[in-house]
Design an enzyme around this catalytic site. Structure first.
Site, PDB file in Angstrom:
ATOM      1  N   ASP A   1       0.867  -1.194   0.000  1.00  0.00           N
ATOM      2  CA  ASP A   1       0.000   0.000   0.000  1.00  0.00           C
ATOM      3  C   ASP A   1       0.893   1.229   0.000  1.00  0.00           C
ATOM      4  OD1 ASP A   1      -2.225   1.945   0.663  1.00  0.00           O
ATOM      5  OD2 ASP A   1      -3.326   0.088   0.997  1.00  0.00           O
TER       6      ASP A   1
ATOM      7  N   GLY B   1       4.730   1.224  -1.373  1.00  0.00           N
ATOM      8  CA  GLY B   1       4.925   1.591  -2.776  1.00  0.00           C
ATOM      9  C   GLY B   1       3.718   2.310  -3.328  1.00  0.00           C
ATOM     10  N   ASP B   2       3.887   2.766  -4.582  1.00  0.00           N
ATOM     11  CA  ASP B   2       2.807   3.449  -5.300  1.00  0.00           C
ATOM     12  C   ASP B   2       2.592   2.677  -6.598  1.00  0.00           C
ATOM     13  OD1 ASP B   2       1.278   5.039  -6.943  1.00  0.00           O
ATOM     14  OD2 ASP B   2       2.262   6.909  -6.378  1.00  0.00           O
ATOM     15  N   PHE B   3       1.447   1.996  -6.681  1.00  0.00           N
ATOM     16  CA  PHE B   3       1.265   1.120  -7.853  1.00  0.00           C
ATOM     17  C   PHE B   3       1.047   1.888  -9.149  1.00  0.00           C
ATOM     18  CE2 PHE B   3      -3.080   0.200  -5.669  1.00  0.00           C
ATOM     19  CZ  PHE B   3      -3.738   1.249  -6.284  1.00  0.00           C
TER      20      PHE B   3
ATOM     21  N   HIS C   1     -11.643  -0.793  -9.309  1.00  0.00           N
ATOM     22  CA  HIS C   1     -12.812   0.084  -9.503  1.00  0.00           C
ATOM     23  C   HIS C   1     -12.512   1.549  -9.167  1.00  0.00           C
ATOM     24  CE1 HIS C   1     -14.945   0.092  -5.266  1.00  0.00           C
ATOM     25  NE2 HIS C   1     -13.654   0.298  -5.148  1.00  0.00           N
TER      26      HIS C   1
HETATM   27  C1  LIG Z   1     -10.807   0.990  -1.656  1.00  0.00           C
HETATM   28  S1  LIG Z   1      -9.393   0.593  -0.684  1.00  0.00           S
HETATM   29  C2  LIG Z   1      -9.449  -1.173  -0.751  1.00  0.00           C
HETATM   30  C3  LIG Z   1      -8.826  -1.810   0.454  1.00  0.00           C
HETATM   31  C4  LIG Z   1      -8.859  -3.348   0.534  1.00  0.00           C
HETATM   32  N1  LIG Z   1      -8.205  -3.987  -0.572  1.00  0.00           N
HETATM   33  C5  LIG Z   1     -10.276  -3.860   0.691  1.00  0.00           C
HETATM   34  O1  LIG Z   1     -10.736  -4.652  -0.119  1.00  0.00           O
HETATM   35  O2  LIG Z   1     -10.926  -3.452   1.659  1.00  0.00           O
HETATM   36  C6  LIG Z   1      -8.079   1.037  -1.793  1.00  0.00           C
HETATM   37  C7  LIG Z   1      -6.698   0.849  -1.195  1.00  0.00           C
HETATM   38  O3  LIG Z   1      -5.717   1.153  -2.217  1.00  0.00           O
HETATM   39  C8  LIG Z   1      -4.681   1.935  -1.650  1.00  0.00           C
HETATM   40  N2  LIG Z   1      -4.071   2.755  -2.705  1.00  0.00           N
HETATM   41  C9  LIG Z   1      -4.646   3.801  -3.337  1.00  0.00           C
HETATM   42  N3  LIG Z   1      -3.795   4.326  -4.236  1.00  0.00           N
HETATM   43  C10 LIG Z   1      -2.659   3.579  -4.164  1.00  0.00           C
HETATM   44  C11 LIG Z   1      -1.423   3.624  -4.870  1.00  0.00           C
HETATM   45  N4  LIG Z   1      -1.212   4.557  -5.802  1.00  0.00           N
HETATM   46  N5  LIG Z   1      -0.479   2.708  -4.568  1.00  0.00           N
HETATM   47  C12 LIG Z   1      -0.709   1.771  -3.597  1.00  0.00           C
HETATM   48  N6  LIG Z   1      -1.886   1.661  -2.909  1.00  0.00           N
HETATM   49  C13 LIG Z   1      -2.838   2.571  -3.189  1.00  0.00           C
HETATM   50  C14 LIG Z   1      -5.385   2.762  -0.607  1.00  0.00           C
HETATM   51  O4  LIG Z   1      -4.496   3.286   0.361  1.00  0.00           O
HETATM   52  C15 LIG Z   1      -6.393   1.764  -0.032  1.00  0.00           C
HETATM   53  O5  LIG Z   1      -5.840   1.021   1.031  1.00  0.00           O
END
Ligand SMILES: C[S@@+](CC[C@H](N)C(=O)[O-])C[C@H]1O[C@@H](n2cnc3c(N)ncnc32)[C@H](O)[C@@H]1O
Length: 323
Positions: free
Chosen positions: A186, A212-214, A232
């Site tokens: 995350d 990281g930042d995906f 989504h």
């Molecule tokens: C809608 S939440 C889903 C959390 C979990 N997978 C669930 O099903 O409950 C989206 C997650 O993606 C992470 N996220 C958003 N942008 C991101 C990025 N650029 N790189 C890594 N993680 C990211 C957010 O911090 C968050 O924890």
């Protein structure tokens, strides 16, 4: 008038009604006093909760949690999913008041209304970030329990959950399958929150945080990668890019599991999936939900094969694919 019932539930969680009843039934006076309600509101509020099936009232007029409310809405229980309801109450209930504006403009109606993106915005405020990531555990817990049974975990050793929030999914998988190791990926700001949650389940020796930042870097390597409610959040080019990154990070034979409120292929009946997609209109700049057939098409484009849809818990389904 569905929002009336929704807000009664949201306020009941906010007021701690189900936790107050953890120690046993209370009469009107005691329940009103413990939840600090006005004399005028309490009788109708508690009886509305009875009529909604969330509380029960015995012949002596004492209120208690129904079995379902006790399981899911009592913070003292391990199955508590109220974190997501707390978040709906504190954020989405208000933002959905601007649905018409979102429909007209296509622009988000949340913290990102003035610019930026939701996650970048949340990352600057540790208290709001922790509340959001804790909320994700509320929605992920039932799906994590289902996924722990819906995949042949005995055939693999490592799993990393991409966009893991607090780490609900890897924690539940590790609890159910003692041979599994891996962790969660995350944004770096989520690291301390993930580590505290994992340590509270005594799993720090098996689950680690991958910062990281995906959108920018590569994904970490594991036998299985999971993306739950991740695709989504993003527009179609970003969805495709994330699937390509997952493909690149897996070995041949590795699996990708995507789970969402998948919309039915004919886009006619899956109300939660279609409403979740409108929620993405409110919460993100380009995100939208999609059908199993859409997801299978994008996965196949990325190079995956053996793609299949597997129903999980409640509105969630998984799409599982093999490299
Ligand atoms: C809608 S939440 C889903 C959390 C979990 N997978 C669930 O099903 O409950 C989206 C997650 O993606 C992470 N996220 C958003 N942008 C991101 C990025 N650029 N790189 C890594 N993680 C990211 C957010 O911090 C968050 O924890």
């Amino acid at each position: 008038m569905g929002f009336w019932a929704s807000k009664v539930l949201l306020s009941a969680v906010e007021l701690g009604v189900f936790g107050v009843l953890d120690n046993g039934p209370l009469d009107l006076r005691a329940l009103r006093s413990r939840t600090r309600l006005h004399d005028r509101s309490a009788h109708d509020f508690f009886d509305a909760l009875v009529a909604l099936g969330l509380l029960q009232r015995d012949d002596a007029g004492r209120y208690s949690n129904t079995a379902e409310a006790d399981l899911y809405l009592n913070p003292a229980r391990p199955g508590y999913i109220g974190g997501i309801i707390e978040m709906f109450n504190a954020r989405l209930y208000g933002f959905w008041g601007s649905l018409t504006e979102a429909l007209r403009t296509g622009a988000p109606q949340n913290e990102a209304k003035q610019g930026g993106d939701l996650f970048a915005n949340l990352s600057t405020d540790p208290v709001r970030l922790e509340a959001f990531l804790h909320a994700m555990t509320g929605q992920a817990l039932p799906v994590a329990h289902a996924l722990a049974q819906a995949f042949p975990w005995h055939e693999v050793n490592t799993v990393i959950d991409i966009g893991t929030a607090q780490g609900c999914l890897p924690v539940q998988l590790a609890l159910a399958h003692p041979h599994l190791t891996g962790g969660g990926f995350d944004l770096p700001a989520a690291g301390p929150i993930f580590s505290r949650f994992v340590a509270s389940h005594a799993l720090a020796d098996r689950l680690q945080f991958f910062p990281g930042d995906f959108l920018v870097g590569e994904l970490p390597r594991a036998d299985v990668l999971v993306m739950g409610l991740i695709l989504h959040d993003w527009d179609l080019p970003t969805k495709r890019m994330l699937l390509r990154k997952a493909y690149a990070a897996l070995e041949k034979g590795g699996s990708l599991i995507v789970y969402e409120f998948l919309i039915d292929d004919d886009r006619r009946v899956h109300v939660p999936g279609l409403l979740m997609s409108l929620n993405m209109l409110i919460e993100t700049r380009g995100g939208f939900d999609y059908t199993g057939a859409d997801c299978i098409g994008w996965m196949n484009e990325a190079g995956f094969s053996d793609t299949r849809v597997v129903p999980l818990a409640g509105p969630h389904s998984a799409v599982i694919a093999t490299k």
